[in-house]
Motif scaffolding. Structure first.
Motif, PDB file in Angstrom:
ATOM      1  N   SER A  72     -20.887 -31.587 -30.213  1.00  0.00           N
ATOM      2  CA  SER A  72     -21.810 -32.712 -30.025  1.00  0.00           C
ATOM      3  C   SER A  72     -21.106 -34.060 -30.082  1.00  0.00           C
ATOM      4  O   SER A  72     -21.678 -35.081 -29.689  1.00  0.00           O
ATOM      5  CB  SER A  72     -22.906 -32.669 -31.093  1.00  0.00           C
ATOM      6  N   GLY A  73     -19.885 -34.078 -30.592  1.00  0.00           N
ATOM      7  CA  GLY A  73     -19.168 -35.333 -30.756  1.00  0.00           C
ATOM      8  C   GLY A  73     -19.549 -36.083 -32.022  1.00  0.00           C
ATOM      9  O   GLY A  73     -19.027 -37.171 -32.288  1.00  0.00           O
ATOM     10  N   GLN A  74     -20.430 -35.512 -32.836  1.00  0.00           N
ATOM     11  CA  GLN A  74     -20.881 -36.219 -34.027  1.00  0.00           C
ATOM     12  C   GLN A  74     -19.764 -36.326 -35.063  1.00  0.00           C
ATOM     13  O   GLN A  74     -19.679 -37.321 -35.786  1.00  0.00           O
ATOM     14  CB  GLN A  74     -22.098 -35.535 -34.641  1.00  0.00           C
ATOM     15  N   GLY A  75     -18.907 -35.319 -35.120  1.00  0.00           N
ATOM     16  CA  GLY A  75     -17.778 -35.382 -36.044  1.00  0.00           C
ATOM     17  C   GLY A  75     -16.870 -36.552 -35.716  1.00  0.00           C
ATOM     18  O   GLY A  75     -16.427 -37.293 -36.603  1.00  0.00           O
ATOM     19  N   MET A 107     -16.139 -40.015 -37.948  1.00  0.00           N
ATOM     20  CA  MET A 107     -14.794 -40.439 -38.317  1.00  0.00           C
ATOM     21  C   MET A 107     -14.498 -41.853 -37.850  1.00  0.00           C
ATOM     22  O   MET A 107     -13.846 -42.633 -38.543  1.00  0.00           O
ATOM     23  CB  MET A 107     -13.784 -39.453 -37.742  1.00  0.00           C
ATOM     24  N   ASN A 108     -14.995 -42.212 -36.670  1.00  0.00           N
ATOM     25  CA  ASN A 108     -14.771 -43.568 -36.165  1.00  0.00           C
ATOM     26  C   ASN A 108     -15.442 -44.609 -37.062  1.00  0.00           C
ATOM     27  O   ASN A 108     -14.886 -45.672 -37.319  1.00  0.00           O
ATOM     28  CB  ASN A 108     -15.298 -43.688 -34.736  1.00  0.00           C
ATOM     29  N   HIS A 109     -16.650 -44.296 -37.537  1.00  0.00           N
ATOM     30  CA  HIS A 109     -17.348 -45.223 -38.421  1.00  0.00           C
ATOM     31  C   HIS A 109     -16.596 -45.408 -39.736  1.00  0.00           C
ATOM     32  O   HIS A 109     -16.463 -46.536 -40.235  1.00  0.00           O
ATOM     33  CB  HIS A 109     -18.772 -44.722 -38.706  1.00  0.00           C
ATOM     34  N   PRO A 146      -0.191 -55.158 -35.898  1.00  0.00           N
ATOM     35  CA  PRO A 146      -0.761 -54.548 -34.705  1.00  0.00           C
ATOM     36  C   PRO A 146      -1.862 -53.532 -34.975  1.00  0.00           C
ATOM     37  O   PRO A 146      -2.463 -53.023 -34.040  1.00  0.00           O
ATOM     38  CB  PRO A 146       0.436 -53.849 -34.056  1.00  0.00           C
ATOM     39  N   VAL A 147      -2.091 -53.152 -36.236  1.00  0.00           N
ATOM     40  CA  VAL A 147      -3.137 -52.176 -36.520  1.00  0.00           C
ATOM     41  C   VAL A 147      -4.454 -52.651 -35.934  1.00  0.00           C
ATOM     42  O   VAL A 147      -4.784 -53.838 -36.002  1.00  0.00           O
ATOM     43  CB  VAL A 147      -3.288 -51.963 -38.037  1.00  0.00           C
ATOM     44  N   ALA A 148      -5.202 -51.754 -35.343  1.00  0.00           N
ATOM     45  CA  ALA A 148      -6.443 -52.097 -34.661  1.00  0.00           C
ATOM     46  C   ALA A 148      -7.320 -52.984 -35.529  1.00  0.00           C
ATOM     47  O   ALA A 148      -7.470 -52.757 -36.730  1.00  0.00           O
ATOM     48  CB  ALA A 148      -7.196 -50.818 -34.294  1.00  0.00           C
ATOM     49  N   GLU A 149      -7.870 -54.022 -34.906  1.00  0.00           N
ATOM     50  CA  GLU A 149      -8.705 -54.950 -35.649  1.00  0.00           C
ATOM     51  C   GLU A 149      -9.973 -54.285 -36.141  1.00  0.00           C
ATOM     52  O   GLU A 149     -10.564 -53.464 -35.447  1.00  0.00           O
ATOM     53  CB  GLU A 149      -9.082 -56.132 -34.740  1.00  0.00           C
ATOM     54  N   VAL A 150     -10.412 -54.678 -37.332  1.00  0.00           N
ATOM     55  CA  VAL A 150     -11.628 -54.146 -37.922  1.00  0.00           C
ATOM     56  C   VAL A 150     -12.571 -55.305 -38.167  1.00  0.00           C
ATOM     57  O   VAL A 150     -12.174 -56.324 -38.720  1.00  0.00           O
ATOM     58  CB  VAL A 150     -11.327 -53.440 -39.266  1.00  0.00           C
ATOM     59  N   SER A 151     -13.803 -55.175 -37.733  1.00  0.00           N
ATOM     60  CA  SER A 151     -14.761 -56.260 -37.906  1.00  0.00           C
ATOM     61  C   SER A 151     -15.025 -56.488 -39.386  1.00  0.00           C
ATOM     62  O   SER A 151     -14.994 -55.570 -40.188  1.00  0.00           O
ATOM     63  CB  SER A 151     -16.069 -55.925 -37.187  1.00  0.00           C
ATOM     64  N   ALA A 170     -25.330 -48.146 -42.142  1.00  0.00           N
ATOM     65  CA  ALA A 170     -26.432 -47.322 -41.632  1.00  0.00           C
ATOM     66  C   ALA A 170     -25.967 -46.286 -40.605  1.00  0.00           C
ATOM     67  O   ALA A 170     -26.320 -45.100 -40.712  1.00  0.00           O
ATOM     68  CB  ALA A 170     -27.529 -48.215 -41.054  1.00  0.00           C
ATOM     69  N   PRO A 171     -25.165 -46.664 -39.585  1.00  0.00           N
ATOM     70  CA  PRO A 171     -24.703 -45.640 -38.622  1.00  0.00           C
ATOM     71  C   PRO A 171     -23.858 -44.553 -39.289  1.00  0.00           C
ATOM     72  O   PRO A 171     -23.950 -43.378 -38.937  1.00  0.00           O
ATOM     73  CB  PRO A 171     -23.878 -46.457 -37.616  1.00  0.00           C
ATOM     74  N   LEU A 172     -23.016 -44.975 -40.262  1.00  0.00           N
ATOM     75  CA  LEU A 172     -22.182 -43.994 -40.971  1.00  0.00           C
ATOM     76  C   LEU A 172     -23.042 -42.997 -41.730  1.00  0.00           C
ATOM     77  O   LEU A 172     -22.789 -41.782 -41.689  1.00  0.00           O
ATOM     78  CB  LEU A 172     -21.240 -44.717 -41.923  1.00  0.00           C
ATOM     79  N   LEU A 173     -24.052 -43.490 -42.429  1.00  0.00           N
ATOM     80  CA  LEU A 173     -24.935 -42.595 -43.184  1.00  0.00           C
ATOM     81  C   LEU A 173     -25.677 -41.654 -42.250  1.00  0.00           C
ATOM     82  O   LEU A 173     -25.869 -40.474 -42.572  1.00  0.00           O
ATOM     83  CB  LEU A 173     -25.928 -43.415 -44.010  1.00  0.00           C
TER      84      LEU A 173
END
Length: 426
Positions: A82-85, A89-91, A207-212, A218-221
Motif C-alpha cells: 500500500s505504500g503506507q510503510g 517513514m517519510n513523516h 547538504p542534508v535534505a532540508e526539514v521544515s 497528525a499525518p504521522l499518527l
C-alpha cells in the motif's frame, strides 16, 4: 561412549537439517526430515513418528501461533504494497535534523517490520540520505545491516521471539522484560564500531535534505495507527486476558489486535479485493505456516520419542546444559543464518533437557539461547540480509564479516554474563 552416542545422533540430525537448508530444500522441509531422521536414529518407527508429529501440530497453542504468524505476515505485506510503510517513514524522517541518526533511521525503522531480506528495502533509502557524504561500501553495509537487526530479540512482532515464548511456555511480555537489553547493547555497539565520529567522519552537514521547521504530527499518527494497534494492542490484551481470564489462551489477545491492525490498514488505504486476494495467497505466508508446523513436529518428537531421556546421561549437570545453550544455538544460527532455525531446532531440546534435570526456572536458559543464536545469525555468511546488502553496495562479504567479529564477540560475552545473572537472581 554410551553417554556420547546420543549426542552424536543429535549432531547427525542437526547436520542433516543444516545441509537441507544449505541446499535450499526449505527450512520447514529440512526440520521435518531432520525430525524423521532423529526418530529413526532413536528407534522410533516411521508410523509412530507421523503420529507423534501430527499430535504435536494439532494443538490449540500451535494453531493460535499459526494464526498470529499469518496475520503478522499479512500486516507487513499490506504495509509494503500500500505504500503506507514508506509514507510513515517519510513523516518520521522529517523530524530528524542530525545526520548520524538519519543515516541509521531507515534501517532501524524497517527493522520494525519482520520482512525477510528487509535490509534490501532500507538500503536505497540509506544511500539517498548519505548522498552528501563520502561513505565506503563496507560502511554502508555495516550501518544498514547492523541497525536493521537491533529489534530482533525485543520487538513483539518478530516470529522468532513469539515462537520462543510459545516453546518455552513463557508469556511474551515477561520474555521481553528479559530480552530488552539486547536493544541497548546492539545500538551501543553499533555506535561504537560503525557510527561514532572516530570511525565515521562526516565532513559536511549542510547538504542534508532540508526539514521544515513546523511539521504536524497528525499525518504521522495516522500512518502509524495500524502499527500502534498491532504492538500496544497485542501486549495490552495479553496482559488483560492474563489478569481477568487466565483460562483463556493469551494468544487470542494477539490475534484480536493484529486483526484490528490489518483491518485498519485495509480501511485506511481502501485496498481493492484483488490486492487482498494476492496477499492472502502469498507463498511466503504458506511456507511460514508449514515451518511452524515442522518446528512443533520436531519439538513433539524430542519430547515424546524418548530422545531427551536418552540424552540425560550426556547432559547430566546444569553447567553442561549452560554451555550447550551457548554453543549449539550459536552454531546453528551461524550455519543457517535464520532465527527460526535455531529457535525451532535448539530451544525445544534445551527445554527438554532442563525439565529432565528438574530445573524449574528456565528463563535464563531461554534468554541465553536467544542471545547466542541471534549473535550466530548476525555473524553468518548465509544471512540473506547481509548477502543482499553486500550485493547492493558492491562490498566484499569477507571484509564485512571481519568487521562484525569483535562486536559479536562482545555480545556473546555479555550474553553469558547476563544469563548467569538471571539464573542467580530470578
Amino acid at each position: 561412549m554410551t553417554t556420547i552416542w546420543p549426542l552424536l545422533k543429535i549432531a547427525l540430525a542437526f547436520i542433516a537439517i543444516l545441509t537441507g537448508i544449505r541446499f535450499k530444500l526449505g527450512i520447514g522441509t529440512s526440520i521435518l526430515l531432520g525430525s524423521l531422521l532423529l526418530a529413526l536414529l532413536f528407534g522410533v518407527q516411521p508410523l509412530e513418528w507421523a503420529t507423534i508429529a501430527a499430535i504435536g501440530i494439532y494443538h490449540e497453542k500451535v494453531l493460535l501461533l499459526g494464526g498470529i504468524v499469518l496475520l503478522i505476515l499479512y500486516f507487513s505485506d499490506i504495509l509494503e504494497r500500500s505504500g503506507q510503510g514508506r509514507r510513515m517513514m517519510n513523516h518520521i524522517s522529517g523530524l530528524l535534523h542530525w545526520p548520524r541518526p538519519r543515516l541509521v533511521f531507515f534501517p532501524a525503522l524497517i527493522g520494525l517490520l519482520p520482512m525477510p531480506g528487509g535490509a534490501i528495502f532500507s538500503a536505497p533509502m540509506l544511500k539517498e540520505i548519505a548522498a552528501p557524504f563520502s561513505i565506503s561500501p563496507q560502511r554502508f553495509v555495516q550501518l544498514n545491516y547492523w541497525f536493521r537487526h537491533v529489534w530482533e530479540l525485543c520487538w513483539p512482532l518478530y516470529p522468532g521471539i513469539i515462537l520462543a515464548a510459545f516453546i518455552a511456555d513463557i508469556a511474551l511480555f515477561r520474555l521481553l522484560m528479559f530480552t530488552w537489553p539486547s536493544l541497548v547493547l546492539t545500538i551501543l555497539l553499533g555506535w561504537l564500531f560503525f557510527l561514532r565520529p572516530g570511525v565515521l567522519p562526516l565532513t559536511d552537514h549542510a547538504p542534508v535534505a532540508e526539514v521544515s521547521e513546523k511539521r504536524s504530527l497528525a499525518p504521522l499518527l495516522r500512518e502509524s495507527l495500524p502499527l500502534l494497534i498491532a504492538v500496544f494492542g497485542s501486549l495490552g490484551l495479553e496482559g488483560l486476558i492474563a489478569l481477568l481470564s487466565p483460562e483463556i489462551p493469551m494468544e487470542w489477545g494477539f490475534i484480536i489486535a493484529l486483526s484490528a491492525a490489518v483491518t485498519c490498514l485495509v480501511l485506511q488505504n481502501r485496498l481493492p479485493g484483488r490486492m487482498l486476494v494476492t496477499v492472502i495467497k502469498s507463498p511466503h505466508a504458506l511456507r511460514m505456516l508449514f515451518l511452524v508446523a515442522a518446528i512443533f513436529a520436531f519439538k513433539a518428537v524430542l519430547e515424546q520419542g524418548g530422545i531427551v531421556d536418552a540424552l540425560a546421561g550426556s547432559v547430566s549437570t546444569p553447567t553442561a546444559l549452560f554451555w550447550i545453550s551457548v554453543f549449539l544455538p550459536f552454531i546453528v544460527g551461524m550455519i543457517s543464518g535464520l532465527t527460526v532455525a535455531f529457535v525451532g531446532g535448539v530451544l525445544p531440546l534445551i527445554m527438554g533437557l532442563a525439565a529432565n534435570l528438574h530445573i524449574e526456572q528456565t528463563t535464563g536458559y531461554v534468554v541465553l539461547v536467544l542471545f547466542s543464536g541471534f549473535i550466530g545469525v548476525l555473524a553468518s555468511p548465509l544471512h540473506i540480509c547481509l548477502i543482499l546488502t553486500c550485493e547492493y553496495f558492491h562490498a566484499r562479504l569477507d571484509e564485512v564479516l571481519k568487521s562484525l567479529a569483535l562486536p559479536c564477540g562482545i555480545m556473546l560475552l555479555f550474553a553469558v554474563a547476563y544469563a548467569r545473572l538471571i539464573m542467580e537472581f530470578w
